[in-house]
Design a protein around this motif. Structure first.
Motif, mmCIF file in Angstrom:
data_model
loop_
_atom_site.group_PDB
_atom_site.id
_atom_site.type_symbol
_atom_site.label_atom_id
_atom_site.label_comp_id
_atom_site.label_asym_id
_atom_site.label_seq_id
_atom_site.Cartn_x
_atom_site.Cartn_y
_atom_site.Cartn_z
ATOM 1 N N UNK A 92 0.823 -1.214 0.000
ATOM 2 C CA UNK A 92 0.000 0.000 0.000
ATOM 3 C C UNK A 92 0.852 1.257 0.000
ATOM 4 N N UNK A 93 1.805 1.301 0.907
ATOM 5 C CA UNK A 93 2.701 2.462 0.974
ATOM 6 C C UNK A 93 3.507 2.569 -0.313
ATOM 7 N N UNK A 94 3.945 1.445 -0.803
ATOM 8 C CA UNK A 94 4.751 1.450 -2.033
ATOM 9 C C UNK A 94 3.991 2.087 -3.186
ATOM 10 N N UNK A 95 2.739 1.649 -3.379
ATOM 11 C CA UNK A 95 2.018 2.166 -4.557
ATOM 12 C C UNK A 95 1.594 3.620 -4.362
ATOM 13 N N UNK A 96 1.395 4.057 -3.094
ATOM 14 C CA UNK A 96 1.105 5.478 -2.856
ATOM 15 C C UNK A 96 2.325 6.342 -3.146
ATOM 16 N N UNK A 97 3.509 5.820 -2.809
ATOM 17 C CA UNK A 97 4.739 6.630 -2.873
ATOM 18 C C UNK A 97 5.391 6.532 -4.241
ATOM 19 N N UNK A 98 5.591 5.308 -4.681
ATOM 20 C CA UNK A 98 6.297 5.091 -5.950
ATOM 21 C C UNK A 98 5.308 4.974 -7.099
ATOM 22 N N UNK A 99 4.722 6.124 -7.442
ATOM 23 C CA UNK A 99 3.850 6.174 -8.619
ATOM 24 C C UNK A 99 4.726 6.018 -9.860
ATOM 25 N N UNK A 100 4.094 5.796 -10.999
ATOM 26 C CA UNK A 100 4.868 5.588 -12.230
ATOM 27 C C UNK A 100 5.812 6.764 -12.530
ATOM 28 N N UNK A 101 5.342 8.016 -12.416
ATOM 29 C CA UNK A 101 6.278 9.137 -12.661
ATOM 30 C C UNK A 101 7.449 9.136 -11.675
ATOM 31 N N UNK A 102 7.175 8.800 -10.400
ATOM 32 C CA UNK A 102 8.254 8.784 -9.404
ATOM 33 C C UNK A 102 9.264 7.691 -9.746
ATOM 34 N N UNK A 103 8.787 6.506 -10.093
ATOM 35 C CA UNK A 103 9.695 5.409 -10.457
ATOM 36 C C UNK A 103 10.528 5.793 -11.683
ATOM 37 N N UNK A 104 9.896 6.457 -12.634
ATOM 38 C CA UNK A 104 10.623 6.888 -13.838
ATOM 39 C C UNK A 104 11.769 7.820 -13.459
ATOM 40 N N UNK A 105 11.490 8.787 -12.586
ATOM 41 C CA UNK A 105 12.539 9.710 -12.154
ATOM 42 C C UNK A 105 13.638 8.950 -11.404
ATOM 43 N N UNK A 106 13.253 7.990 -10.568
ATOM 44 C CA UNK A 106 14.240 7.190 -9.824
ATOM 45 C C UNK A 106 15.192 6.493 -10.794
ATOM 46 N N UNK A 107 14.638 5.918 -11.847
ATOM 47 C CA UNK A 107 15.462 5.143 -12.794
ATOM 48 C C UNK A 107 16.416 6.042 -13.587
ATOM 49 N N UNK A 108 15.982 7.284 -13.828
ATOM 50 C CA UNK A 108 16.842 8.225 -14.560
ATOM 51 C C UNK A 108 17.865 8.873 -13.618
ATOM 52 N N UNK A 109 17.382 9.263 -12.438
ATOM 53 C CA UNK A 109 18.214 10.040 -11.507
ATOM 54 C C UNK A 109 19.286 9.187 -10.830
ATOM 55 N N UNK A 110 18.940 7.930 -10.498
ATOM 56 C CA UNK A 110 19.849 7.107 -9.707
ATOM 57 C C UNK A 110 21.209 6.881 -10.368
ATOM 58 N N UNK A 111 21.271 6.487 -11.652
ATOM 59 C CA UNK A 111 22.592 6.264 -12.247
ATOM 60 C C UNK A 111 23.449 7.525 -12.223
ATOM 61 N N UNK A 112 22.814 8.679 -12.396
ATOM 62 C CA UNK A 112 23.556 9.944 -12.379
ATOM 63 C C UNK A 112 24.165 10.169 -10.984
ATOM 64 N N UNK A 113 23.335 10.008 -9.956
ATOM 65 C CA UNK A 113 23.816 10.199 -8.582
ATOM 66 C C UNK A 113 24.871 9.163 -8.223
ATOM 67 N N UNK A 114 24.649 7.929 -8.696
ATOM 68 C CA UNK A 114 25.546 6.826 -8.346
ATOM 69 C C UNK A 114 26.926 7.047 -8.955
#
Ligand code: CTP
Ligand code: MG
Length: 181
Positions: A142-164
């Motif tokens: 429940x918390x996962x789907x409230x927090x990690x919406x599709x747009x949020x997951x998309x940003x995570x996938x783009x942003x993470x490699x840059x930060x890493x």
């Protein structure tokens, strides 16, 4: 959600999964998880995956989530956004999942003949993201789907490699890490 709120949410929600890797680099060392065992002539995980690094990474990630929970309201007011609060389940699962994802990647790296520290582009940057997201979903759908919406997951996938790439480059420049990946 406005773009800024999506980016802020993605970064905030993933911080407990980002920090464990860096904590493991700082505090790692000692006995390897695989106890030196090999499989098919290669180490199961290798000397880069230690008990101390894993526990330290997990613990540090949980402390980060606890601290973020205290800061969510004031920081959200300043930024003009609503930031997620980590329930206990997510607070435990995000950093543990990050560490397990990284360990899983080392397993795959050894199976594919890559020695400790060899790069595996893509896997190196996203292993801990996949681990953190999968475990957070299992721990609290429940918390996962409230927090990690599709747009949020998309940003995570783009942003993470840059930060890493950026943080590992800094750790390498400071002499904390043997390779810049
Ligand atoms: N580390 C650790 N325990 C972990 C993860 C990391 O002790 N679970 C420490 C190790 O000292 C490791 C360093 O952090 O060498 C960097 O982590 P990483 O890049 O994930 O490991 P590598 O040494 O590059 O090994 P691998 O090829 O298996 O990724
Ligand atoms: Mg590495």
């Amino acid at each position: 959600m406005a773009v800024f709120e999506i980016v802020a949410t993605a970064f905030w929600a993933m911080l407990p999964a980002y920090v464990p890797n860096n904590a493991a680099v700082l505090f790692g060392g000692g006995a390897p998880i695989d106890g030196g065992r090999t499989w098919g002539g290669r180490r199961v995980l290798g000397d880069g995956k230690t008990w101390r690094g894993t526990i330290a990474g997990w613990g540090t990630g949980m402390l980060v989530a606890l601290a973020l929970n205290q800061l969510a309201d004031p920081a959200g007011d300043v930024l003009g956004v609503s930031l997620p609060i980590f329930p206990d389940s997510a607070l435990v699962a995000l950093p543990l999942g990050a560490m397990l994802g990284d360990i899983g990647a080392s397993f795959l790296k050894r199976r594919s003949g890559r020695e400790r520290g060899a790069p595996f582009p893509g896997l190196d940057q996203l292993d801990f993201v996949v681990g953190a997201l999968v475990l957070a979903f299992l721990a609290n759908p429940g918390w996962f789907s409230d927090t990690f919406t599709l747009p949020v997951i998309t940003v995570v996938i783009v942003l993470t490699p840059v930060l890493h790439v950026a943080t590992n480059g800094i750790a390498y420049a400071l002499g904390l890490k043997d390779e810049p990946w």
